[in-house]
Each structure stands twice: as C-alpha cells, then as structure tokens.
Design a protein around this motif. Structure first.
Motif, PDB file in Angstrom:
ATOM      1  N   HIS A 133       2.009   1.483  -3.367  1.00 17.75           N
ATOM      2  CA  HIS A 133       0.923   1.180  -4.302  1.00 17.75           C
ATOM      3  C   HIS A 133       1.439   0.224  -5.390  1.00 17.75           C
ATOM      4  CE1 HIS A 133      -3.246   1.739  -5.291  1.00 17.75           C
ATOM      5  NE2 HIS A 133      -2.883   1.544  -6.543  1.00 17.75           N
TER       6      HIS A 133
ATOM      7  N   LYS B 106      -2.282   2.637 -10.899  1.00 15.55           N
ATOM      8  CA  LYS B 106      -3.543   2.098 -10.366  1.00 15.55           C
ATOM      9  C   LYS B 106      -4.452   1.673 -11.526  1.00 15.55           C
ATOM     10  CE  LYS B 106      -7.161   3.482  -7.064  1.00 15.55           C
ATOM     11  NZ  LYS B 106      -8.384   3.634  -7.827  1.00 15.55           N
TER      12      LYS B 106
ATOM     13  N   GLU C  93      -5.800  -2.101 -12.475  1.00 16.28           N
ATOM     14  CA  GLU C  93      -7.233  -2.408 -12.611  1.00 16.28           C
ATOM     15  C   GLU C  93      -7.550  -2.941 -14.002  1.00 16.28           C
ATOM     16  OE1 GLU C  93      -8.669   0.895  -9.335  1.00 16.28           O
ATOM     17  OE2 GLU C  93      -9.015   1.299 -11.475  1.00 16.28           O
TER      18      GLU C  93
ATOM     19  N   GLU D 150       0.830  -1.211   0.000  1.00 19.48           N
ATOM     20  CA  GLU D 150       0.000   0.000   0.000  1.00 19.48           C
ATOM     21  C   GLU D 150       0.861   1.257   0.000  1.00 19.48           C
ATOM     22  OE1 GLU D 150      -2.615  -0.673   3.319  1.00 19.48           O
ATOM     23  OE2 GLU D 150      -3.973  -1.953   2.128  1.00 19.48           O
TER      24      GLU D 150
ATOM     25  N   LEU E 149      -4.690  -4.502  -4.691  1.00 16.81           N
ATOM     26  CA  LEU E 149      -3.343  -4.634  -5.276  1.00 16.81           C
ATOM     27  C   LEU E 149      -2.973  -6.087  -5.598  1.00 16.81           C
ATOM     28  CD1 LEU E 149      -1.480  -2.005  -3.077  1.00 16.81           C
ATOM     29  CD2 LEU E 149      -2.011  -1.820  -5.522  1.00 16.81           C
TER      30      LEU E 149
ATOM     31  N   ARG F 125       1.370   7.212  -9.523  1.00 19.75           N
ATOM     32  CA  ARG F 125       0.502   6.307  -8.765  1.00 19.75           C
ATOM     33  C   ARG F 125      -0.853   6.064  -9.443  1.00 19.75           C
ATOM     34  NH1 ARG F 125      -0.610   5.548  -2.641  1.00 19.75           N
ATOM     35  NH2 ARG F 125      -2.807   5.029  -2.723  1.00 19.75           N
ATOM     36  N   SER F 126      -1.499   7.153  -9.883  1.00 15.02           N
ATOM     37  CA  SER F 126      -2.847   6.938 -10.430  1.00 15.02           C
ATOM     38  C   SER F 126      -2.781   6.206 -11.767  1.00 15.02           C
ATOM     39  CB  SER F 126      -3.609   8.254 -10.555  1.00 15.02           C
ATOM     40  OG  SER F 126      -2.902   9.099 -11.416  1.00 15.02           O
TER      41      SER F 126
END
Ligand SMILES: Cc1ncc(C[n+]2csc(CCOP(=O)(O)OP(=O)(O)O)c2C)c(N)n1
Ligand SMILES: [Mg+2]
Length: 586
Positions: A231, A350, A354, A228, A250, A346-347
């Motif tokens: 990430h 992410k 996904e 976390e 994750l 990070r985004s």
C-alpha cells in the motif's frame, strides 16, 4: 529452430535481410546515392521507407517509433551532411534510452582521407552518444556487424550506429543472416533482493518511484502489484508520467520540475524509497515550488538495468542490477507471506495519500494563472487564454489511449502537472538532452509505430520553428498527428530568465510569427487558431478524429505571455560586472 545457413548475396542484400530478420518494417530518412543499392530492395523486403524533410526529423521519428513500440527505430541518410544532421536527435535518443539503429553510409573506402565529396569522420562525432558503433570494415562482415547493432541497441537500450563505407554495399559475398539475440536481464542478485525485501518489510512509510525502466521492461503490472502489497504511494520519475496508471488510487503524480506537490510531499515522508527502473537523474529531484522534498534520511533501494547508474546521483542502501519487472516480481515473492511493518499504519497512510492528492488537485484547480508580478502585468490586458486553463482543457479532452510528446519550453514544462496516463508508452518528453524541436517528429514516429492510437505533440511557438518542416512529411505520408502549438509570441522559458535574473533586459526572446494555422494549410495539413477556452476541447477532439484519415492538424493556441517557474533557477545567478562599460548590466 533451423540453423541459419550461409548464402551467396550482395552486402546490400545482407543488410536488408538483417533489417527484415529484426522485424524492421519502417525506415526513416532522406534518399541518397550512398545507399541507393540497398534502398532499391526495401519494398521487396516489406520495408516502407518514409522520406522526411530533415535528417534530424528522421532520427527523432526513429526515436518516437522505438519509444512507442518497444522495437527498434531505424533511420538512414546520405554520407557527410545527411549524417551530421542526425547528431542532435541521436543525442536525444541516447538520453531517452531509445533503441535507435542509425545507419550511416560514409565516404568510399578507396578515397577516405582525400577530402573528397561529403566526407567527414563519422564515428568520432557519435562516440559519446551511442551504446555501440559498428563499422563495416569489410563487405563480407555486413550481416554480422549489422546484426550486432540491432542486438546491442536492445541489450543496452540506446542508439547504435552502423557505419558503412559506401562502396561496401556492392559485391559478391557469402553471408549468414543471424537470428536476433535478445538477452534476458533477470531480477538481479539474490542477496541484494533479500536485503531490499528486508528493508521494505521493516519500512513504516515506503514510497515507490517508478521510472522509465518500468515502462521499458513492460513492468507496470508488477509495479502495481508491489505497490498494492505495501500500500505504498507511487510517484512517477521526472517526465515518465506513464510509468504507473494515473487512475490508480496509489498514483501520486510526477516528481520534479512542474510536477505533483502530492508526490513530492509524500516522498518527503518516506523512510524507504524503492527507485524502480530509474537512474534518479539530477534534474528530476531538484527542489520544486520552494520545497526540498527528497528524503535525505531515507534508505534508498535502486533497481536499474544499467549497473553504472546505481548510486550515481543519490547514494543507495541497496543497488540491484536487474530488470524492473523481474525485480518487482522477485520482491513480491519475498514479501508476500511476510509480516510488514507498514501493515500496521496502512489506513493512516491511505488517508495521508488521499489527503495530499486532494489538496494538490484543489490547488491545481485554483491555480488558473501565474501570480508573479511579470505574469500579472503581461496577462492583465491580454485577450488570450491563460496557459494553465488551456492545459486543463486539453487534459479534460484528452482521448483514451493518447500518446503525447512534449517539447522543451515553459508551457510544455507546466503541462507536466496536467498530463496523466493509464497506459505505458504514452508520454514522450524531450528527456535529459532537452532539445527544442523534439516533440513533433517524435510524435510522427510514434504514430507510425502505433497508428491506432491518437498522437499529440505539445510544442512552444519557438520550438515549432525548429521542427515544423516535418509537416511536409505528414502531408506526403499521411501521418495523422495533432500538433498543439502554444503561441505566446516568445521564447518563453528563456525570457523567464531575463525576468528573474537580467532585470527584464529582453534580448532575442520576442517572436513574431505568421499564422501557424495558415502555415499548416500551406504545407497541405489542417490548421486552426484557438483563442477561447470553450473551443480547446472540441478542437482537440475534431483534430484527433481526423487522424484516422491520415490528417495532420495544427491547433494554434493563443495564450498570454505569463510564465511559470523557470527551468534552471539552480544553474543561474545574478550577473556580476567589473568593467565600467558594463556597469548598468546588473
Ligand atoms: C535546440 C535548442 N535550442 C535552444 C534551447 C534553449 N531553450 C530552452 S527553452 C527555450 C524557449 C522555448 O520557447 P518556446 O518553444 O516558444 O516555448 P515557451 O517557453 O514559450 O513555452 C529555448 C530557446 C534548447 N533547449 N534547445
Ligand atoms: Mg513560446
């Protein structure tokens, strides 16, 4: 703490007191005159002896017991043949890093070498599949050497042998029952941890591979916190699907044979891989689905409690000899207040995680059957279930907290994509030793260790023939496990090699079996044949419910003969024949 005192006792008492001092409450085995003097007092020491059908089953049960509980699994047998029956299961426990203490009474010291009854040299047989072999060379040393076997099994995480000439159970000795010695491993070298933290802080796409060491160190919580913080996507190492919670955003699934394409695609993008508590075994990173996914250019940080595996299979930038949990905590400490390069993207990462997970889930959902020509042919007119659809139904019906053991075979291998766990100590696969016949007795041992958790064994119909004798044990001892037998009428995994490499010259791969449901009933267990997808989930749920009553149930799944990707494409090649009489065998 009081100092242990020296007391007058017999060697049998010294042995049994050492078991009790190590918290042993169950021992698996088959009764034998060699150790009857010790067995006699098991009940008074609070030890339940669980008689099995075959000593291989006893040692597998000890393995399952140890893997489910994190405590020692213990087994014992008669000298000679009882002990040689242990061999396969001890080898499996060795590669599963399982702290099994197997007690091997041997022929009496006064007749050793004379070729009397049930004599064989019991130490060399196990010399390459044990972490320690304790030989009681004098009855006065029983307590000392027995204690060492228990200590070393935990210290080195693997099987240890306690070899006892059978006349050494008797006598009049002074003995001290030692307190168990548990040595903490610590996080590892500080400079190595600093180097690892620097690499992770500079990484733009860090990926964590969580291995069996995370489970053994009770370090899933630390692995989650570290993931976390970065990430970072987390892949399970091969056959350790319980090393990171599958419900966590994750989590990406298992690497390796029949694993998760999402995990493989994400790890292939890594610039830094943190291999946490994994030896990165060679079989676990082979190309899959035609994909060379291991990131050749990435920097690898490897953490393992066994220093000898650091850099063994993959070269590493940083090797850390330490406990996975403590090392993860030490890395969190070093990274917590530090600028991280990966915070910048990070985004975007992410989204990538996904997207890969969603794509794999979609592909898996649509992958209802195998599509190679052989599979299409054999499944075309079959009234039975497609294995993948049946596995999906099992996945959907899987009870909370389930422990699943898996055997070696084609359908068990395909099940890898459909086995997801939220808790550690939930998946017990026949790891690198890869012996058919592993899953059922291991599930029995796990159930004895954790009676409140559902225990389920996945077994092919061929492997079932090797292990089904332990139904006797389940019926007698009321061990409530559920066995899913995949009945495809073949030794499928090997048949796949005939299809791919031997022009379908099938030899010794087709199986004709009786009704496995009827066989289960004849053994005093419950049995049911399932041939409809809609019956799979309800049958599993009913069988799991019956576990509370100590009821063992065999669910025989009738499936088509289609076959998924093979195990060892890497290790086979097309046959070459030079002699005239073999010319058609190419
Ligand atoms: C003790 C042992 N014997 C033989 C093998 C070789 N082997 C690997 S997979 C396999 C076939 C397994 O057949 P089955 O259990 O019916 O499962 P399926 O492949 O049909 O799903 C065999 C014989 C092995 N791994 N272990
Ligand atoms: Mg089969």
């Amino acid at each position: 703490m009081t100092t242990p005192i020296s007391q007058r006792m017999t060697p049998s008492e010294a042995l049994v007191e050492t078991l009790a001092a190590n918290g042993v409450t169950e021992v698996f085995g088959i009764v034998g005159s060699a150790y009857m003097d010790a067995l006699d007092i098991f009940p008074a020491a609070g030890i339940r002896f669980i008689p099995v059908a075959h000593e291989q089953g006893a040692a597998h049960m000890a393995d399952g017991y140890a893997r489910a509980s994190g405590r020692h699994g213990v087994c014992i047998a008669q000298n000679g043949p009882g002990i040689t029956n242990f061999v396969t299961a001890v080898a499996a426990a060795y590669w599963a890093h399982s702290p099994v203490v197997f007690i091997t009474p041997e022929t009496g010291s006064l007749t050793t070498g004379l070729g009397g009854f049930q004599e064989t040299d019991q130490l060399p047989i196990f010399s390459k599949i044990t972490k320690y072999q304790g030989h009681v060379n004098n009855p006065k040393r029983m307590a000392e050497i027995a204690a060492r076997c228990f200590d070393r099994a935990m210290l080195e995480m693997g099987p240890t042998q306690l070899n006892i000439p059978r006349d050494y159970f008797y006598g009049d000795i002074q003995a001290v029952i030692q307190r168990p010695m548990r040595i903490g491993r610590g996080a590892g070298d500080a400079a190595a941890l600093d180097g690892a933290a620097a690499l992770l802080a500079g990484a733009s796409f860090p990926v964590i591979v969580a291995g069996g060491g995370v489970i053994m160190a009770d370090g899933v919580g630390e692995a989650v916190r570290l993931a976390e913080l970065l990430h970072a996507p987390v892949c399970n190492s091969y056959l350790h699907n319980d090393s990171f919670p599958a419900s966590h955003p994750l989590w990406c699934g298992p690497l390796g044979y029949q694993g998760s394409k999402a995990a493989m695609k994400l790890v292939s993008q890594a610039d830094v891989v943190l291999a946490l508590g994994t030896r990165l075994g060679p079989f676990g990173t082979l190309p899959q689905y035609g994909m060379e996914y291991w990131p050749a250019g990435a920097k690898i940080i490897q953490v393992d409690a066994d220093a000898k595996v650091l850099g063994l299979v993959k070269s590493v930038s940083v090797g850390i000899h330490g406990d996975a949990r403590a090392a993860a905590a030490a890395l969190i400490e070093r990274l917590r207040d530090r600028p991280l390069a990966c915070a910048g993207n990070r985004s975007e990462r992410k989204q990538r995680i996904e997207a890969e997970k969603a794509a794999w889930e979609k592909e898996l959902g649509e992958w209802t059957h195998e599509r190679d020509p052989f599979s299409l042919e054999v499944a075309a007119n079959s009234p039975y279930m497609h294995p993948r659809q049946m596995l999906r139904e099992l996945e959907k019906a899987m009870p909370k907290g389930a422990m699943v053991s898996t055997d070696i075979g084609n359908i068990c291998s395909v099940s890898n994509s459909y086995l997801r766990f939220d808790a550690p100590r939930s998946m017990f696969a026949a790891m690198s030793f890869g012996n058919c016949g592993y899953a059922f007795p291991v599930a029995c041992g796990a159930k004895v260790a954790a009676p409140d958790r559902p225990a389920i064994a996945y077994v092919g119909d061929g492997a079932w023939g090797i292990s089904l004798n332990e139904l006797l044990t389940c019926a007698r001892e009321k061990i409530g496990v559920t066995v899913i037998v995949f009945n495809n009428g073949q030794w499928g995994a090997e048949k796949k090699n005939h299809v791919d490499f031997y022009s379908r010259r099938f030899q010794a791969v087709n199986l004709e079996s009786p009704s496995w449901a009827a066989v289960a009933k004849a053994f005093g267990c419950e049995g049911m044949t399932v041939d409809k997808l809609s019956d799979v989930g309800p049958a599993l749920q009913a069988a799991v419910k019956a576990q509370a009553d100590g009821q063992c149930t065999v669910l025989e799944m009738m499936v088509t003969q289609e076959l998924g990707d093979p195990f060892r494409r890497d290790a086979l090649s097309k046959p070459v024949r030079y002699l005239a009489k073999y010319q058609q065998y190419t």
